[in-house]
Design an enzyme around this catalytic site. Structure first.
Site, PDB file in Angstrom:
ATOM      1  N   ASN A 205      51.859  63.175  30.217  1.00 26.68           N
ATOM      2  CA  ASN A 205      51.050  64.397  30.266  1.00 26.68           C
ATOM      3  C   ASN A 205      50.629  64.610  31.716  1.00 26.68           C
ATOM      4  O   ASN A 205      49.787  63.891  32.225  1.00 26.68           O
ATOM      5  CB  ASN A 205      49.820  64.240  29.359  1.00 26.68           C
ATOM      6  CG  ASN A 205      48.873  65.420  29.508  1.00 26.68           C
ATOM      7  OD1 ASN A 205      49.253  66.470  30.013  1.00 26.68           O
ATOM      8  ND2 ASN A 205      47.634  65.246  29.059  1.00 26.68           N
TER       9      ASN A 205
ATOM     10  N   LYS B  86      49.055  67.085  32.929  1.00 30.36           N
ATOM     11  CA  LYS B  86      47.813  67.861  33.070  1.00 30.36           C
ATOM     12  C   LYS B  86      48.023  68.985  34.097  1.00 30.36           C
ATOM     13  O   LYS B  86      49.086  69.584  34.137  1.00 30.36           O
ATOM     14  CB  LYS B  86      46.657  66.945  33.472  1.00 30.36           C
ATOM     15  CG  LYS B  86      46.508  65.725  32.570  1.00 30.36           C
ATOM     16  CD  LYS B  86      45.329  64.889  32.954  1.00 30.36           C
ATOM     17  CE  LYS B  86      45.348  63.578  32.206  1.00 30.36           C
ATOM     18  NZ  LYS B  86      44.100  63.321  31.544  1.00 30.36           N
TER      19      LYS B  86
ATOM     20  N   HIS C  73      44.735  68.456  22.709  1.00 33.54           N
ATOM     21  CA  HIS C  73      44.335  67.417  23.669  1.00 33.54           C
ATOM     22  C   HIS C  73      42.821  67.538  23.891  1.00 33.54           C
ATOM     23  O   HIS C  73      42.274  68.640  23.920  1.00 33.54           O
ATOM     24  CB  HIS C  73      45.095  67.601  24.978  1.00 33.54           C
ATOM     25  CG  HIS C  73      44.917  66.453  25.920  1.00 33.54           C
ATOM     26  ND1 HIS C  73      43.781  66.294  26.674  1.00 33.54           N
ATOM     27  CD2 HIS C  73      45.714  65.390  26.207  1.00 33.54           C
ATOM     28  CE1 HIS C  73      43.892  65.186  27.394  1.00 33.54           C
ATOM     29  NE2 HIS C  73      45.058  64.613  27.123  1.00 33.54           N
TER      30      HIS C  73
ATOM     31  N   GLU D 193      41.056  67.426  26.441  1.00 36.26           N
ATOM     32  CA  GLU D 193      40.666  68.298  27.568  1.00 36.26           C
ATOM     33  C   GLU D 193      40.747  69.769  27.152  1.00 36.26           C
ATOM     34  O   GLU D 193      39.980  70.590  27.651  1.00 36.26           O
ATOM     35  CB  GLU D 193      41.542  67.994  28.799  1.00 36.26           C
ATOM     36  CG  GLU D 193      41.160  66.641  29.409  1.00 36.26           C
ATOM     37  CD  GLU D 193      42.236  65.979  30.245  1.00 36.26           C
ATOM     38  OE1 GLU D 193      43.268  66.610  30.529  1.00 36.26           O
ATOM     39  OE2 GLU D 193      42.036  64.801  30.613  1.00 36.26           O
TER      40      GLU D 193
ATOM     41  N   GLU E 178      43.935  59.311  21.048  1.00 39.14           N
ATOM     42  CA  GLU E 178      43.440  59.251  22.418  1.00 39.14           C
ATOM     43  C   GLU E 178      41.910  59.201  22.401  1.00 39.14           C
ATOM     44  O   GLU E 178      41.250  60.260  22.380  1.00 39.14           O
ATOM     45  CB  GLU E 178      43.900  60.484  23.198  1.00 39.14           C
ATOM     46  CG  GLU E 178      45.402  60.601  23.328  1.00 39.14           C
ATOM     47  CD  GLU E 178      45.785  61.304  24.630  1.00 39.14           C
ATOM     48  OE1 GLU E 178      46.519  60.699  25.404  1.00 39.14           O
ATOM     49  OE2 GLU E 178      45.307  62.416  24.861  1.00 39.14           O
TER      50      GLU E 178
ATOM     51  N   GLY F 134      41.528  58.750  31.371  1.00 39.10           N
ATOM     52  CA  GLY F 134      41.256  58.876  32.801  1.00 39.10           C
ATOM     53  C   GLY F 134      40.125  57.993  33.310  1.00 39.10           C
ATOM     54  O   GLY F 134      39.642  58.178  34.423  1.00 39.10           O
TER      55      GLY F 134
ATOM     56  N   SER G 281      44.353  55.655  29.574  1.00 38.80           N
ATOM     57  CA  SER G 281      44.441  54.631  30.614  1.00 38.80           C
ATOM     58  C   SER G 281      45.593  53.646  30.398  1.00 38.80           C
ATOM     59  O   SER G 281      45.470  52.461  30.699  1.00 38.80           O
ATOM     60  CB  SER G 281      43.105  53.895  30.766  1.00 38.80           C
ATOM     61  OG  SER G 281      42.102  54.800  31.173  1.00 38.80           O
TER      62      SER G 281
HETATM   63  C1  PEP Z   1      46.040  61.945  28.768  1.00 36.61           C
HETATM   64  O1  PEP Z   1      45.762  62.835  29.551  1.00 36.61           O
HETATM   65  O2  PEP Z   1      46.555  62.236  27.690  1.00 36.61           O
HETATM   66  C2  PEP Z   1      45.759  60.551  29.133  1.00 36.61           C
HETATM   67  C3  PEP Z   1      45.937  59.628  28.240  1.00 36.61           C
HETATM   68  O3  PEP Z   1      45.324  60.320  30.433  1.00 36.61           O
HETATM   69  P1  PEP Z   1      45.211  58.902  31.176  1.00 36.61           P
HETATM   70  O4  PEP Z   1      46.462  58.131  30.885  1.00 36.61           O
HETATM   71  O5  PEP Z   1      45.043  59.245  32.622  1.00 36.61           O
HETATM   72  O6  PEP Z   1      44.004  58.194  30.602  1.00 36.61           O
END
Ligand code: PEP
Length: 253
Positions: free
Chosen positions: A9, A11, A95, A97, A167, A173, A213
């Site tokens: 992803n 973003k 998601h 976000e 998630e 993040g 992460s």
């Molecule tokens: C994501 O944006 O779906 C995500 C898991 O981000 P990160 O791996 O940076 O935590």
């Protein structure tokens, strides 16, 4: 057997030029990889370029979001038919976000999921609890609620290629990855809830990805859990070498 899916992803990172530079480095690194599917979710401005550049490779691309209607007065939105028209095959839905910053509700995720299935776009529906809810002992309730809402009115026969991504919001993040056991437990809850709505055959064939992460050095322990069928990777997918290492490590054991 559920074939693992390792997805990036991106973003709101990478211009089309940067996306193509990534692919020039990344595609040779994974060209012989067959043990998992690989997908990239770039920004809308890069999506068409990434789709064209990955044609005939073992990497596919998808959109980070879409509207559920085919057209209309919705400034800034992209429709399922528009994605189809550029040979897009996948879409991320709900998601965290998008839920936080674009105020996407569970009902909207449900409408989007129905549209994705109608258009045969492979949906990755994202669910996950906040830290506050986890600390209040509400992880199971949140996950069951999000899944029940997303699947409302959907029949088992149409579950097709449905993918769910667990998630936890507190892990995205932040560098605070869920332990493999925490993630496995959450995935089992999700699979049971999907079975209750769509039936066991659909639930047992469906892939559930972990996201939050994920890095080259923690992906193998997450993937060693029986309920974890892949990863959705944000930050660590932005560099070709790091994402290729995640792809390799995910199925190396
Ligand atoms: C994501 O944006 O779906 C995500 C898991 O981000 P990160 O791996 O940076 O935590």
């Amino acid at each position: 057997m559920r074939k693992p899916l390792i997805a990036a992803n991106w973003k709101m990172y990478k211009t089309p030029k940067e996306s193509l530079a990534f692919l020039r480095e990344f595609l040779p690194l994974v060209k012989d990889h067959t043990t998992s599917e690989i997908a990239i979710f770039p920004t809308m401005s890069s999506l068409g370029y990434v789709i064209e550049a990955t044609k005939g490779t073992n990497v596919t691309a998808g959109a980070q979001t879409m509207h559920w209607l085919n057209e209309g007065p919705y400034t800034g939105q992209t429709s399922p038919t528009m994605l189809e028209s550029i040979d897009c095959t996948r879409v991320l839905l709900g998601h965290s976000e998008r839920r936080i910053y674009a105020h996407e509700t569970d009902d909207m995720v449900n409408l989007k999921l129905k549209a994705a299935l109608d258009h045969e776009l492979i949906p990755v529906v994202c669910v996950g609890e906040t830290l506050d809810k986890r600390q209040s002992g509400l992880t199971e309730a949140v996950l069951r609620w999000q899944i029940a809402c997303a699947l409302n009115g959907i029949k088992g026969a149409s579950c097709g290629n449905l993918v769910i991504a667990y998630e936890p919001v507190w892990a995205i993040g932040t560098g605070s990855v869920a332990t493999p056991e925490q993630a496995n437990e959450a995935h089992a809850i999700i699979r049971r809830e999907v079975a209750a709505h769509l039936g066991s055959p659909c639930a047992s064939g469906m892939r559930i990805l972990y996201g939050g992460s994920v890095k080259p050095d923690n992906v193998a322990s997450l993937m060693s859990q029986p309920e974890i069928d892949g990863a959705l990777v944000g930050g660590a997918s932005l560099q070709a070498k790091s994402f290729a290492e995640i792809v390799r490590n995910a199925t190396a054991a």
